[in-house]
Design a protein around this motif. Structure first.
Motif, short mmCIF file in Angstrom:
data_model
loop_
_atom_site.label_atom_id
_atom_site.label_comp_id
_atom_site.label_asym_id
_atom_site.label_seq_id
_atom_site.Cartn_x
_atom_site.Cartn_y
_atom_site.Cartn_z
N GLY A 188 0.70 -1.24 -0.08
CA GLY A 188 -0.08 0.10 -0.03
C GLY A 188 0.76 1.18 0.01
N ASN A 189 0.15 2.50 -0.06
CA ASN A 189 0.89 3.64 -0.26
C ASN A 189 0.98 4.39 1.10
OD1 ASN A 189 0.35 7.00 -0.96
ND2 ASN A 189 1.89 6.02 -2.27
N LEU A 190 2.05 5.04 1.55
CA LEU A 190 1.86 5.68 2.78
C LEU A 190 1.88 7.09 2.35
CD1 LEU A 190 1.96 4.97 6.06
CD2 LEU A 190 4.57 5.49 5.78
N HIS A 191 1.34 8.06 3.19
CA HIS A 191 1.06 9.51 2.98
C HIS A 191 2.64 10.02 3.36
CE1 HIS A 191 0.10 13.77 3.70
NE2 HIS A 191 -0.94 13.36 2.96
N PHE A 192 3.05 11.02 2.74
CA PHE A 192 4.14 11.41 3.01
C PHE A 192 4.39 12.07 4.39
CE2 PHE A 192 4.57 16.08 2.28
CZ PHE A 192 3.27 16.49 1.91
N ALA A 193 3.42 12.51 4.79
CA ALA A 193 3.50 13.09 6.14
C ALA A 193 3.19 12.31 7.40
CB ALA A 193 2.32 14.46 6.16
N ALA A 194 3.14 10.93 7.14
CA ALA A 194 2.64 9.97 8.18
C ALA A 194 3.80 9.81 9.28
CB ALA A 194 2.53 8.52 7.37
N PRO A 195 3.54 9.55 10.52
CA PRO A 195 4.30 9.76 11.56
C PRO A 195 5.63 8.61 11.15
CG PRO A 195 2.19 9.15 12.27
CD PRO A 195 2.27 9.11 11.04
N GLU A 196 6.58 8.95 11.67
CA GLU A 196 8.00 8.25 11.60
C GLU A 196 7.65 6.79 11.76
OE1 GLU A 196 10.97 8.28 10.71
OE2 GLU A 196 10.47 9.98 9.84
N ALA A 197 7.20 6.30 12.79
CA ALA A 197 6.76 4.96 13.10
C ALA A 197 6.08 4.02 11.89
CB ALA A 197 6.03 4.61 14.70
N GLU A 198 5.09 4.81 11.54
CA GLU A 198 4.33 4.21 10.25
C GLU A 198 5.30 4.01 9.11
OE1 GLU A 198 0.88 5.80 9.16
OE2 GLU A 198 0.23 6.35 11.33
N HIS A 199 6.27 4.99 8.78
CA HIS A 199 7.28 4.99 7.90
C HIS A 199 8.16 3.67 8.11
CE1 HIS A 199 6.69 8.06 5.15
NE2 HIS A 199 6.37 9.09 6.28
N ALA A 200 8.44 3.40 9.36
CA ALA A 200 9.17 2.41 9.39
C ALA A 200 8.56 0.82 9.30
CB ALA A 200 9.98 2.09 11.24
N ALA A 201 7.34 1.14 9.82
CA ALA A 201 6.37 -0.31 9.62
C ALA A 201 6.24 -0.58 8.00
CB ALA A 201 5.10 -0.19 10.21
N GLN A 202 6.25 0.54 7.28
CA GLN A 202 6.11 0.55 5.85
C GLN A 202 7.17 -0.03 5.19
OE1 GLN A 202 3.43 1.25 3.89
NE2 GLN A 202 3.98 1.36 2.01
N ALA A 203 8.21 0.37 5.78
CA ALA A 203 9.52 -0.18 5.10
C ALA A 203 9.74 -1.60 5.31
CB ALA A 203 10.84 0.42 5.97
N GLN A 204 9.37 -2.13 6.37
CA GLN A 204 9.41 -3.61 6.47
C GLN A 204 8.28 -4.31 5.64
OE1 GLN A 204 8.73 -4.67 10.73
NE2 GLN A 204 9.92 -6.73 10.47
N ALA A 205 7.11 -3.74 5.47
CA ALA A 205 6.10 -4.24 4.83
C ALA A 205 6.72 -4.31 3.02
CB ALA A 205 4.82 -3.54 4.82
N GLU A 206 7.30 -3.22 2.67
CA GLU A 206 7.94 -3.09 1.48
C GLU A 206 8.90 -4.17 1.19
OE1 GLU A 206 8.43 0.85 0.38
OE2 GLU A 206 6.41 1.57 0.51
N GLU A 207 9.76 -4.51 2.14
CA GLU A 207 10.80 -5.45 2.00
C GLU A 207 10.23 -6.77 1.83
OE1 GLU A 207 14.05 -4.65 2.09
OE2 GLU A 207 14.67 -6.95 1.73
N GLN A 208 9.18 -7.09 2.56
CA GLN A 208 8.43 -8.30 2.31
C GLN A 208 7.87 -8.53 0.90
OE1 GLN A 208 6.18 -8.60 5.92
NE2 GLN A 208 7.83 -9.18 7.03
N ALA A 209 7.30 -7.27 0.63
CA ALA A 209 6.51 -7.21 -0.66
C ALA A 209 7.28 -7.40 -1.87
CB ALA A 209 5.87 -5.84 -0.82
N ALA A 210 8.61 -6.88 -1.75
CA ALA A 210 9.69 -7.06 -2.82
C ALA A 210 9.68 -8.62 -3.06
CB ALA A 210 10.76 -6.26 -2.34
#
Lengths: 197, 197
Positions: free
Chosen positions: A77-99
């Motif tokens: 999924g797509n994360l809003h650019f102004a989302a909190p840092e914690a959400e960006h970290a979780a997103q990075a992990q999700a994207e790694e698995q997605a890749a």
């Protein structure tokens, strides 16, 4: 033919990027943009704005980085650019698995190529990745506030010019013309009342 | 800054390609694809299927050709691939005018670059243009009938496998693996009942 069947499975999985909705709207405000359209637009920006890349930047590589940079959003999924840092970290992990899920559909040689493009984009270490990230950051600024852009005050009443610039500066400040452009676009939006200061 | 303002005007005009609807639907059948999404997908196909281009083909050029190949549809609209010859002739004229309107927004040097990309794609003379056109022709075949594709019998009851292959052969026959793939996809669609023979 087996290899080509893998390619087809990958390309049909990629079709789903067209269903990943971004928080950015089209320039005419008619609907949210999706990540496939955004990727196309950002790649077109690389071709169009190539002169603003530092000398020696491989613009063809920039185009490739931008064509694939959001593919992992098919699963993550797509994360809003102004989302909190914690959400960006979780997103990075999700994207790694997605890749791994998505690129795992590809034949071996290409799997490595796509992982390398993603790693390069994420690491921001090459001139190509930095220029790609600058365009990725600039594109929604242009859509939302460039030209006769409508802004997004109705959808995002808490977003201010100061916050937009603070969030965009990291990606854009190394490209003086583009950073000046973004600042100018934001200043005009404040002047016209489409973006709170 | 004047030049950059021209670039912004061009890039915002290009945003309208996202509102140009194609007759092809997304692979899941949820809605028609638009030409910006199609352009992204075709460019991604060039990266993914590069090994099927003849030796010496500049795949980066193919990607550029595909990124911009439908831009004129912003003014001229998208024509169904099975439209009558007379409509294709009228479309070609409309696209020529559209190119001058749209590329006229660009600074001089780039205007020439974009016109050259369009001329190359239309002339089908270079290996790059021919490979780009093959992918442009293959992409909707994959979306519609590839994998577990739903076909388009409800929308286009008169379309037959024979007609699809006749209309695609010119673009695909010089690329044996891709042409075989298209024939195979179409044959499976006939076998599964999603495309009349």
């Amino acid at each position: 033919m087996t290899t080509l069947a893998d390619h087809v499975a990958f390309l049909l999985a990629c079709d789903r990027l067209k269903a990943v909705t971004r928080s950015t709207y089209l320039h005419d405000g008619s609907r949210p943009e999706n990540s496939a359209e955004h990727s196309w637009h950002a790649a077109l920006m690389a071709v169009t704005l190539a002169e603003h890349a530092p000398a020696g930047t491989d613009v063809n590589r920039v185009v490739r980085l931008l064509l694939v940079h959001d593919l992992v959003e098919i699963h993550a999924g797509n994360l809003h650019f102004a989302a909190p840092e914690a959400e960006h970290a979780a997103q990075a992990q999700a994207e790694e698995q997605a890749a791994h899920a998505l690129y795992g559909l590809l034949p071996e040689a290409q799997r490595a190529e796509f992982h390398a493009l993603r790693a390069e984009f994420e690491a921001r270490a090459t001139p190509e990745a930095r220029f790609a990230r600058a365009l990725d950051a600039l594109q929604p600024v242009l859509l939302t506030w460039g030209g006769d852009g409508l802004g997004c005050a109705a959808r995002e009443p808490d977003l201010t010019a100061a916050r937009v610039l603070r969030l965009k500066e990291g990606a854009l400040r190394d490209f003086p013309a583009l950073w000046t452009l973004a600042q100018d676009v934001v200043a005009r939006a404040v002047a016209s009342g489409t973006l709170p200061a």
